[in-house]
Structures are given as C-alpha cells and as structure tokens.
Write a protein that holds these residues in place. Structure first.
Motif, short mmCIF file in Angstrom:
data_model
loop_
_atom_site.label_atom_id
_atom_site.label_comp_id
_atom_site.label_asym_id
_atom_site.label_seq_id
_atom_site.Cartn_x
_atom_site.Cartn_y
_atom_site.Cartn_z
N MET A 139 0.83 -1.21 0.00
CA MET A 139 0.00 0.00 0.00
C MET A 139 0.85 1.25 0.00
N ARG A 140 0.28 2.27 -0.61
CA ARG A 140 0.88 3.60 -0.56
C ARG A 140 -0.03 4.44 0.34
N LEU A 141 0.55 5.14 1.31
CA LEU A 141 -0.24 5.94 2.24
C LEU A 141 -0.08 7.43 1.92
N SER A 142 -1.06 8.23 2.36
CA SER A 142 -1.05 9.66 2.02
C SER A 142 0.10 10.41 2.70
N ASN A 143 0.74 9.82 3.70
CA ASN A 143 1.91 10.46 4.33
C ASN A 143 3.21 10.08 3.62
N GLY A 144 3.07 9.40 2.46
CA GLY A 144 4.26 9.05 1.67
C GLY A 144 4.84 7.69 2.01
N GLU A 145 4.31 7.06 3.04
CA GLU A 145 4.85 5.77 3.48
C GLU A 145 4.38 4.63 2.56
N ASN A 146 5.23 3.63 2.35
CA ASN A 146 4.81 2.38 1.70
C ASN A 146 4.66 1.33 2.78
N LEU A 147 3.55 0.62 2.77
CA LEU A 147 3.28 -0.37 3.82
C LEU A 147 3.02 -1.72 3.16
N SER A 148 3.70 -2.75 3.67
CA SER A 148 3.47 -4.10 3.17
C SER A 148 2.94 -4.98 4.29
N ALA A 149 2.00 -5.82 3.97
CA ALA A 149 1.44 -6.72 4.98
C ALA A 149 1.16 -8.05 4.31
N SER A 150 1.18 -9.12 5.10
CA SER A 150 0.87 -10.44 4.53
C SER A 150 -0.57 -10.46 4.03
N TYR A 151 -1.48 -9.81 4.80
CA TYR A 151 -2.89 -9.72 4.39
C TYR A 151 -3.40 -8.32 4.64
N VAL A 152 -4.27 -7.85 3.75
CA VAL A 152 -4.87 -6.52 3.88
C VAL A 152 -6.37 -6.71 3.99
N ILE A 153 -6.98 -6.13 5.04
CA ILE A 153 -8.42 -6.26 5.20
C ILE A 153 -9.05 -4.87 5.05
N GLY A 154 -9.86 -4.74 4.03
CA GLY A 154 -10.56 -3.47 3.79
C GLY A 154 -11.82 -3.41 4.64
N CYS A 155 -11.74 -2.61 5.71
CA CYS A 155 -12.92 -2.37 6.56
C CYS A 155 -13.27 -0.90 6.38
N ASP A 156 -13.31 -0.47 5.11
CA ASP A 156 -13.35 0.96 4.82
C ASP A 156 -14.71 1.43 4.33
N GLY A 157 -15.75 0.75 4.78
CA GLY A 157 -17.10 1.29 4.64
C GLY A 157 -17.72 1.12 3.26
N ALA A 158 -18.93 1.67 3.13
CA ALA A 158 -19.77 1.42 1.96
C ALA A 158 -19.10 1.85 0.65
N ASP A 159 -18.34 2.95 0.68
CA ASP A 159 -17.69 3.42 -0.54
C ASP A 159 -16.27 2.87 -0.64
N SER A 160 -16.07 1.68 -0.17
CA SER A 160 -14.75 1.06 0.02
C SER A 160 -13.73 1.32 -1.10
N PHE A 161 -12.65 1.96 -0.70
CA PHE A 161 -11.50 2.12 -1.59
C PHE A 161 -10.92 0.74 -1.93
N THR A 162 -10.81 -0.11 -0.93
CA THR A 162 -10.19 -1.44 -1.11
C THR A 162 -10.95 -2.25 -2.17
N ARG A 163 -12.29 -2.26 -2.02
CA ARG A 163 -13.12 -3.05 -2.94
C ARG A 163 -12.88 -2.60 -4.38
N ALA A 164 -12.84 -1.28 -4.57
CA ALA A 164 -12.63 -0.74 -5.92
C ALA A 164 -11.21 -1.03 -6.39
N ALA A 165 -10.22 -0.87 -5.49
CA ALA A 165 -8.82 -0.99 -5.89
C ALA A 165 -8.49 -2.39 -6.40
N VAL A 166 -9.12 -3.42 -5.80
CA VAL A 166 -8.78 -4.79 -6.22
C VAL A 166 -9.89 -5.40 -7.09
N GLY A 167 -10.92 -4.60 -7.40
CA GLY A 167 -11.94 -5.05 -8.37
C GLY A 167 -12.88 -6.11 -7.85
N LEU A 168 -13.32 -5.98 -6.59
CA LEU A 168 -14.32 -6.93 -6.07
C LEU A 168 -15.70 -6.35 -6.36
#
Ligand SMILES: Cc1cc2nc3c(=O)[nH]c(=O)nc-3n(C[C@H](O)[C@H](O)[C@H](O)COP(=O)(O)OP(=O)(O)OC[C@H]3O[C@@H](n4cnc5c(N)ncnc54)[C@H](O)[C@@H]3O)c2cc1C
Length: 453
Positions: A139-168
């Motif tokens: 992931m790229r964060l708005s503070n310029g940081e790059n974050l890597s994780a073994s798993y990413v869970i999108g709990c980002d609400g009805a207009d989910s960025f995650t859902r759109a980003a990975v095409g679910l």
C-alpha cells in the motif's frame, strides 16, 4: 513485515484489530479521519455481537455503553400492532442478552482504547490509503509511506476504496430510499415514548422511533426522493408528532440513502473485505454493523491459522460462509422495509417475530440443521463463559465427558438434546464445525484434524 493491515477504523476494523491483537498478530490499522466520526449510525447490536466483543476481551468496557433492549413493535397508522418482536430480558443462549441499545461513539472509544493493551497493534489516524497492489498487498499511504502486509483487510465502509482498488464487484439488491435520521437528547422525562423501538408502518409517512441509551432518543423518517434536505424548522415539524423543542435538544441530524448490496467476491489474493465494504442493508433490523462484527469474528481465527500454518486456503471459506448468511439478513430487512413503507391504515393480523439465526454458507466443516449454525455459549463449571474457557480455540459441547484433544464442556445438554445430537465441535467464532448424533460418532468430531486446523 506486518501480518495484517486493516484499512479503516470504524467499528468493524477496530473489532478486527482487537481480535487479532488478542491472538498476538502484528497489526497496523490505517484510518483516514484524524477526528473520530460522530454522526448517528448504529444504535442496536445483538447477543452474538456481544459474544464477539467478549472474544476481543472487552465485554465490560462495551457493556458500559449499553442498555438491554426491550424489542421492536411494528404498528400501522391506526396504532394497531402488526408485529411484536419483543426481546427476552434475561441472558440468552449466547451467554449475553438478546439485544442491546448502545451509543456508537462510546463503543468505538472502548474499541480504540482496547488497542492500547497491545504492543503488536498500531493505529495510525489522519492517514489515507491511496494505492493498493492486490497481488502483493503493498500500500501507498497519504503520508508518503509504503506499507506491506501479509494480508490486507478493507474495513473501509460502503464506498470502500479497497473493494474498488482490487476489483471486487458489489451486487445491488435493489433497495434505495432517503431517510432523515435525528438523534435527540431529552430535557425532561418522557416515559410515554416507551422502551420499545417502534416502526410506524405507513405508506405515506413511514418512520422509526428508537429508544437510545440514557436520555438519547432517535427518529428515522423517510423523505421524499425529490425534496431538498430538511432545515432545522422542517426537522422540528417532522418530529412534532412526538416531541417539541421544550422536550429535547437535537444532538445530530443527517440524511442517508439506505441501500442493500452484497459483494459477489470477498477476497482477491491477500486482500479481503469486511463490514459495509462487503455488504449494506437498511437499518430496520439494526443488523448492518452486527453483520460486519460477524465477518471479522469469522475472519480473525482464519487469519491467525493462515499466518501460523503458512497456508491460506482456509481464507477461501470466509466469503462463501459469510455471503449467504448476511444475505438472509438483508432479505428479511428488505421485506420489513416493504411492510414499513407500504402498509395502509386499517386492521391487520397481529404476529410475533422471532430473531433469525441463519446458517453459514458452504465452507469449512459440515452443514445440516446443526453444523454450520451458531452454538450456544454456556457457563462452564467454574462459572467462566465457554469461549473464554477454551481461550479462543475449538471446543466440544457434549452430553457426557469424552476424551478429546480440545476442551470438552458438558453444560449445554438441554440444547444438545433439543437438537438431537450427542456432541458438537465448536469453532473459535462460535459456529458448529461438526455434530455427532451419538457417542460412537463423537470420535469423528475431531475431524478438525482432517482439515489440518
Ligand atoms: C442511520 C443508520 C442506523 C444504523 N443502525 C444500525 C444498528 O442499529 N445496528 C447495526 O448493527 N447497524 C446499524 N447501521 C449500520 C452500521 O452503522 C454500519 O454497518 C457500520 O457503521 C459499518 O461499519 P464499518 O466499520 O464497516 O464501516 P464505517 O463505519 O463506514 O468505517 C469505515 C472507516 O474506513 C475509513 N476509510 C475509508 N476509506 C479509507 C482509506 N482509503 N484509508 C483509510 N481509511 C479509510 C473511514 O474513514 C471510516 O472510518 C446503521 C446505519 C445507519 C446509516
């Protein structure tokens, strides 16, 4: 590398972070809001959600923001009760009351403070996830940081960025209405408003009254699609049926478009979605957040297994188990929405409504009228609730003691007899993995070994 990154610190993301914190996984939660969201939203949760807050080790902290719910009445315009959904006032099969009213900012505060218990969980607020690579979970964060994780869970609400980003893809189930939601704080006692929530079923003026915690009361009123949002005077005019400015101060008012939808897929490689990111429903049953809390209860122990076993096939069962379960709640909510919206005045038969307890969709373990359904949570011989006594692992409820490599409790004999089984193997999320009809079949219960758990 972080084990799990959670995008979004709403009630669902925070519950997941606590569940994973208890399990000792390294977790990073990223929340784009610097200040916490204080608009009226969830006000009811059920005993199953309370069982999950217990698993997060926060039962007492959460209970401080609740009171036990009386239930809900559906009335027509002539004040005739169409449906009586009274809730038991004593402890139910989950080990908790059936229904709680709560103050969402209080719940979220308890969940956020809960994270302070863990050195392995970090919450970063005021930072947005702006890019996500599905294949790698980077992931790229708005503070310029790059974050890597073994798993990413999108709990980002009805207009989910995650859902759109990975095409679910999200399937629209066809409900869309504008409702005004008003939270008021009483200035004087108004016992006549009552402790029951009331659905005023009326084709012309459908509305909902909900008794909140302490002096808080909520009204939800359907708005004409075409009209502008009501101003303060118009809001008081709509409320005049129940209260005036002499009775209460308005705490918050907001217009929402209630929708119903469910994701067609919940996982893309190391990225999964939960809560409103995966499903939405109108709030008539008070189940949207509860469904999200169930999602993360289902997911937390599977993520733990995927990380510790280095094999994540188990994560494929998450979406398949949860999608049909939540769809049952959405369907019933939409049917109730029809009743609330389309009832004409005049007599109508009275009916009693019971809570629904859907089974899981296909996934791990067996499925029948017991397996795949929620197990009760008795108190065991030392007074501890069974999930706590099993320390978040699998356990067996049996009519008589049996040899097993997981804890065995014999305090749910009535439920086992009523369901015609000798014993059940209970998963860490409280659902039955498998059931044995008789003592001889009980050895097979440890089929948990068959799937390598
Ligand atoms: C009027 C109303 C009444 C309701 N009543 C009930 C009820 O009584 N009972 C019930 O169970 N449910 C109820 N619900 C539903 C419930 O409020 C929602 O289901 C629940 O809040 C969803 O929680 P969530 O954590 O999935 O999403 P949210 O609460 O929407 O949280 C998502 C979080 O993700 C953050 N975020 C988004 N994108 C990013 C990004 N790119 N980077 C970082 N952070 C991001 C957001 O800022 C937000 O904090 C009600 C809803 C409404 C509108």
């Amino acid at each position: 590398m972080t084990d799990i990154a959670i995008i979004g610190a709403g009630p669902v993301g925070l519950t997941l972070a606590n569940l994973l914190g208890v399990r000792g996984l390294s977790v990073r939660v990223i929340e784009k809001q610097a200040q916490y969201y204080d608009l009226p939203r969830a006000i009811h949760f059920d005993g199953e959600a309370m069982r999950v807050f217990q698993a997060a080790g926060l039962a007492e902290e959460v209970l401080a923001h609740t009171h036990v719910g009386a239930g809900m009445l559906f009335k027509n315009a002539d004040d005739v009760v169409l449906i009586d959904w009274s809730r038991a006032q004593d402890i139910g099969p989950m080990g908790w009351h059936e229904s709680y009213r709560f103050h969402q900012p209080g719940l979220e505060d308890a969940l956020r403070r809960g994270l302070d218990r863990f050195t392995n969980v970090e919450l970063t607020s005021g930072v947005e996830v702006t890019e996500l690579v599905a294949e790698t979970g980077t992931m790229r964060l708005s503070n310029g940081e790059n974050l890597s994780a073994s798993y990413v869970i999108g709990c980002d609400g009805a207009d989910s960025f995650t859902r759109a980003a990975v095409g679910l893809p999200l399937s629209d189930l066809g409900f869309q209405e504008r409702w005004l939601v008003v939270d008021a704080v009483l200035k004087c006692p108004r016992p006549d408003l009552g402790d029951y929530s009331i659905q005023f079923c009326d084709a012309e003026n459908p509305a909902t009254y909900v008794r909140g915690t302490k002096d808080r009361r909520r009204w939800e009123i359907r708005l004409n699609q075409a009209k502008a949002d009501p101003d303060n005077d118009a809001i008081w005019a709509l409320l005049s049926r129940w209260i005036t400015p002499d009775d209460a101060d308005l705490e918050r008012a907001a217009v929402y478009t209630f929708r119903s939808a469910v994701a067609a897929r919940w996982r893309e490689g190391p990225v999964l979605i939960a809560g409103d990111a995966a499903h939405q429903m109108p709030p008539f049953m008070g189940q949207g957040m509860c469904a999200g809390v169930r999602d993360v209860a289902n997911l937390a122990w599977k993520l733990d297994h995927a990380i510790s076993a280095g094999d994540d096939a188990i994560l494929d069962s998450y979406g398949s188990e949860r999608a049909s379960h939540v769809t049952e709640f959405i369907d019933l909510t939409m049917r109730l929405g029809k009743l609330i919206n389309q009832t004409a005045a005049g007599g109508a038969p009275k009916g009693q409504m019971k809570s629904i307890w859907p089974g899981l969709g296909p996934g791990l373990g067996e499925r029948d009228d017991v397996a795949g359904r929620l197990a009760p949570q008795p108190r065991v011989d030392d007074g501890t609730l069974a999930d706590d006594a099993a320390k978040g692992g699998f356990y067996i409820l049996a009519r008589t003691p049996i040899e097993a490599s997981v804890p065995v409790f014999t305090e749910a004999t009535d439920w086992l007899s009523e369901n015609g089984v000798f014993a059940v193997l209970v998963r860490p999320d409280g659902y039955v993995f498998s059931a044995a009809r008789d003592q001889a079949g009980a050895a097979d219960l440890l089929g948990v070994g068959r799937v390598g758990l």
